[in-house]
Write a protein that holds these residues in place. Sequence first.
Motif, mmCIF file in Angstrom:
data_model
loop_
_atom_site.group_PDB
_atom_site.id
_atom_site.type_symbol
_atom_site.label_atom_id
_atom_site.label_comp_id
_atom_site.label_asym_id
_atom_site.label_seq_id
_atom_site.Cartn_x
_atom_site.Cartn_y
_atom_site.Cartn_z
ATOM 1 N N LEU A 151 48.036 29.571 38.104
ATOM 2 C CA LEU A 151 48.274 30.808 38.825
ATOM 3 C C LEU A 151 49.760 31.121 38.826
ATOM 4 C CD1 LEU A 151 46.079 30.252 42.018
ATOM 5 C CD2 LEU A 151 45.596 31.887 40.188
ATOM 6 N N GLY A 152 50.112 32.352 38.552
ATOM 7 C CA GLY A 152 51.449 32.829 38.844
ATOM 8 C C GLY A 152 51.460 33.355 40.270
ATOM 9 N N MET A 153 52.628 33.671 40.776
ATOM 10 C CA MET A 153 52.732 34.233 42.118
ATOM 11 C C MET A 153 53.774 35.346 42.129
ATOM 12 S SD MET A 153 53.991 32.613 45.723
ATOM 13 C CE MET A 153 55.681 32.952 45.196
ATOM 14 N N GLY A 154 53.433 36.461 42.754
ATOM 15 C CA GLY A 154 54.371 37.570 42.852
ATOM 16 C C GLY A 154 55.299 37.416 44.044
ATOM 17 N N PRO A 155 56.352 38.206 44.112
ATOM 18 C CA PRO A 155 57.273 38.153 45.248
ATOM 19 C C PRO A 155 56.601 38.442 46.588
ATOM 20 C CG PRO A 155 58.256 39.366 43.422
ATOM 21 C CD PRO A 155 56.821 39.148 43.065
ATOM 22 N N ASP A 156 55.477 39.163 46.546
ATOM 23 C CA ASP A 156 54.740 39.447 47.780
ATOM 24 C C ASP A 156 53.780 38.322 48.143
ATOM 25 O OD1 ASP A 156 52.877 39.732 45.777
ATOM 26 O OD2 ASP A 156 52.166 41.706 46.395
ATOM 27 N N GLY A 157 53.750 37.262 47.329
ATOM 28 C CA GLY A 157 52.865 36.132 47.613
ATOM 29 C C GLY A 157 51.478 36.257 47.034
ATOM 30 N N HIS A 158 51.213 37.281 46.206
ATOM 31 C CA HIS A 158 49.875 37.400 45.638
ATOM 32 C C HIS A 158 49.676 36.400 44.505
ATOM 33 C CE1 HIS A 158 51.552 39.850 42.263
ATOM 34 N NE2 HIS A 158 50.461 39.424 41.626
ATOM 35 N N VAL A 159 48.448 35.983 44.328
ATOM 36 C CA VAL A 159 48.037 35.183 43.178
ATOM 37 C C VAL A 159 46.814 35.845 42.569
ATOM 38 C CG1 VAL A 159 48.973 32.957 43.946
ATOM 39 C CG2 VAL A 159 46.685 33.648 44.692
ATOM 40 N N ALA A 160 46.608 35.606 41.245
ATOM 41 C CA ALA A 160 45.586 36.363 40.513
ATOM 42 C C ALA A 160 45.837 37.847 40.836
ATOM 43 C CB ALA A 160 44.194 35.877 40.865
ATOM 44 N N SER A 161 44.782 38.579 41.195
ATOM 45 C CA SER A 161 44.992 39.944 41.693
ATOM 46 C C SER A 161 44.480 40.039 43.116
ATOM 47 C CB SER A 161 44.318 40.974 40.780
ATOM 48 O OG SER A 161 45.089 41.190 39.614
ATOM 49 N N LEU A 162 44.817 39.026 43.905
ATOM 50 C CA LEU A 162 44.482 38.971 45.321
ATOM 51 C C LEU A 162 45.771 39.261 46.097
ATOM 52 C CD1 LEU A 162 42.300 35.737 45.134
ATOM 53 C CD2 LEU A 162 41.495 38.120 45.189
ATOM 54 N N PHE A 163 45.876 40.491 46.587
ATOM 55 C CA PHE A 163 47.109 40.978 47.179
ATOM 56 C C PHE A 163 47.058 40.941 48.703
ATOM 57 C CE2 PHE A 163 46.938 42.892 42.971
ATOM 58 C CZ PHE A 163 48.236 42.706 42.506
ATOM 59 N N PRO A 164 48.232 40.883 49.338
ATOM 60 C CA PRO A 164 48.261 40.882 50.812
ATOM 61 C C PRO A 164 47.500 42.065 51.408
ATOM 62 C CG PRO A 164 50.440 40.372 49.937
ATOM 63 C CD PRO A 164 49.589 40.781 48.762
ATOM 64 N N GLU A 165 46.832 41.762 52.529
ATOM 65 C CA GLU A 165 46.150 42.777 53.335
ATOM 66 C C GLU A 165 44.983 43.451 52.611
ATOM 67 O OE1 GLU A 165 46.942 42.729 56.337
ATOM 68 O OE2 GLU A 165 48.972 41.903 56.334
ATOM 69 N N GLY A 222 52.057 27.154 54.927
ATOM 70 C CA GLY A 222 50.714 27.455 55.398
ATOM 71 C C GLY A 222 50.580 28.792 56.085
ATOM 72 N N ASP A 223 51.328 29.774 55.621
ATOM 73 C CA ASP A 223 51.280 31.113 56.199
ATOM 74 C C ASP A 223 49.867 31.686 56.121
ATOM 75 O OD1 ASP A 223 52.359 33.368 57.403
ATOM 76 O OD2 ASP A 223 52.924 34.306 55.511
ATOM 77 N N ASP A 224 49.624 32.701 56.922
ATOM 78 C CA ASP A 224 48.345 33.402 56.940
ATOM 79 C C ASP A 224 48.077 34.008 55.570
ATOM 80 O OD1 ASP A 224 46.239 35.354 57.375
ATOM 81 O OD2 ASP A 224 46.709 35.241 59.513
ATOM 82 N N VAL A 225 46.858 33.834 55.079
ATOM 83 C CA VAL A 225 46.491 34.363 53.769
ATOM 84 C C VAL A 225 46.619 35.877 53.720
ATOM 85 C CG1 VAL A 225 44.031 34.566 54.297
ATOM 86 C CG2 VAL A 225 44.749 34.236 51.942
ATOM 87 N N THR A 227 49.026 37.700 54.728
ATOM 88 C CA THR A 227 50.378 38.098 54.348
ATOM 89 C C THR A 227 50.896 37.342 53.131
ATOM 90 O OG1 THR A 227 51.197 36.556 56.032
ATOM 91 C CG2 THR A 227 51.034 38.872 56.646
ATOM 92 N N THR A 228 50.382 36.124 52.908
ATOM 93 C CA THR A 228 50.800 35.326 51.758
ATOM 94 C C THR A 228 49.563 34.702 51.122
ATOM 95 O OG1 THR A 228 52.836 34.785 52.964
ATOM 96 C CG2 THR A 228 52.409 33.568 50.932
ATOM 97 N N PRO A 229 48.863 35.435 50.264
ATOM 98 C CA PRO A 229 47.635 34.901 49.668
ATOM 99 C C PRO A 229 47.803 33.544 49.000
ATOM 100 C CG PRO A 229 47.798 37.250 49.262
ATOM 101 C CD PRO A 229 49.093 36.847 49.889
ATOM 102 N N ALA A 230 48.983 33.263 48.412
ATOM 103 C CA ALA A 230 49.186 31.992 47.708
ATOM 104 C C ALA A 230 49.000 30.781 48.611
ATOM 105 C CB ALA A 230 50.582 31.959 47.087
ATOM 106 N N ALA A 231 49.057 30.984 49.918
ATOM 107 C CA ALA A 231 48.838 29.865 50.840
ATOM 108 C C ALA A 231 47.431 29.288 50.694
ATOM 109 C CB ALA A 231 49.077 30.315 52.277
ATOM 110 N N ALA A 232 46.503 30.087 50.167
ATOM 111 C CA ALA A 232 45.123 29.626 50.000
ATOM 112 C C ALA A 232 44.843 29.083 48.609
ATOM 113 C CB ALA A 232 44.155 30.768 50.313
ATOM 114 N N ALA A 233 45.855 28.988 47.777
ATOM 115 C CA ALA A 233 45.670 28.458 46.422
ATOM 116 C C ALA A 233 45.650 26.937 46.491
ATOM 117 C CB ALA A 233 46.787 28.943 45.514
ATOM 118 N N ARG A 234 44.471 26.373 46.573
ATOM 119 C CA ARG A 234 44.312 24.922 46.702
ATOM 120 C C ARG A 234 43.263 24.417 45.725
ATOM 121 N NH1 ARG A 234 46.078 22.373 51.536
ATOM 122 N NH2 ARG A 234 47.854 23.541 52.356
#
Length: 262
Positions: A151-165, A222-225, A227-234
Motif C-alpha cells: 500500500l502507498g499512503m497519501g498525505p491525507d492518510g489514505h491507502v488504496a482508494s479509501l479516503f478520509p471521511e 492509532g488515529d481514528d480511521v 481521519t487517517t485511514p492508514a491506521a487500519a492497514a494491518r
Amino acid sequence: MSTATPEVLVHPDADVLAAAAAARLLTRLVDLQSHRSPVHVVLTGGTVGIATLRAVADSPVRDAVDWSGVHLWWGDERFLPAGDADRNETQARAALIDALGDALPAANVHAVPGPGDDVPDGEAAARAYAAELRAHAADDGLAPRFDVLLLGMGPDGHVASLFPERSSLYEANLLVVAEHDSPKPPSERVSLTFPLIQTAREVWVVAAGAEKAPAVARALAGDDVRTTPAAAARGQERTLWLVDVASAAELPGADPAALAAA
C-alpha cells in the motif's frame, strides 16, 4: 481481526526506500515459494510503488523467482480505459510486468477492469473484480489469501482508494467498492476494502516525503480511521511500514540526525 503490531523501517531517502522494498519483496517471494505455491501479491501505484516495481525488474534476483507461481493483484485502480497512462496497471506493466515477458503468465495478472460495454461504471468494475477474487479464492474464503499486500499512503492518510471521511471506510460486507468522489483525480476509482486488506498475511505500507510525515505519525499512533485511514492497514502476520527519513520525521522520539544515518 488483524493483530500484527506495526514495525517501522526507516531508509535514507525515497530511492533507497524503493530499492530496499524491491529487495525485500524478491527475498520474500523466494522464501514463500520454498514451501507454498501459488503466491498472491497485491501491488500499489504511486511514485514509490512504481519505483519499487522498476527496481524489481532491474534486480538480478528477479530470476530466482518462479513467476509462473506468482499472481498479481491491485489494491485500487483508477476507473479509466485499459492502457490509459494514469492506470496503476499501465504503469506497473511499463515498470515490471512487460520486462518479465513470458515468465509471468498473462492469466496471473489480475487487473481491475476499465470502462467498457460490460463495465459501464465503477460498481460494475467492483463486482467484476470481486468475482475474479472469488475465482481464485482460498478454500476458506471469498478471495485469495494475499501473501504480501503493498500500500502507498497519501498525505491525507489514505491507502488504496479509501479516503478520509468516506463511507467506504466502514464497508463491512463488500470486498471491492467503487469511489465516485475521490479528492484526488480522477474522481472515479475502484478499491479493495479493509475487510479484505486485513486478511492479508503481510501488509506493507510504503511512504516517502516530508508531506507524508504528519499522516505517518497519526497512523502509527492509532488515529481514528475516519481521519487517517492508514491506521487500519494491518496484516494478519506482519504489518510493515517502509518509510524514508523525511516521512518519519514526526514519529515520537524521532532524531533527524539518527534517522539520516539509518
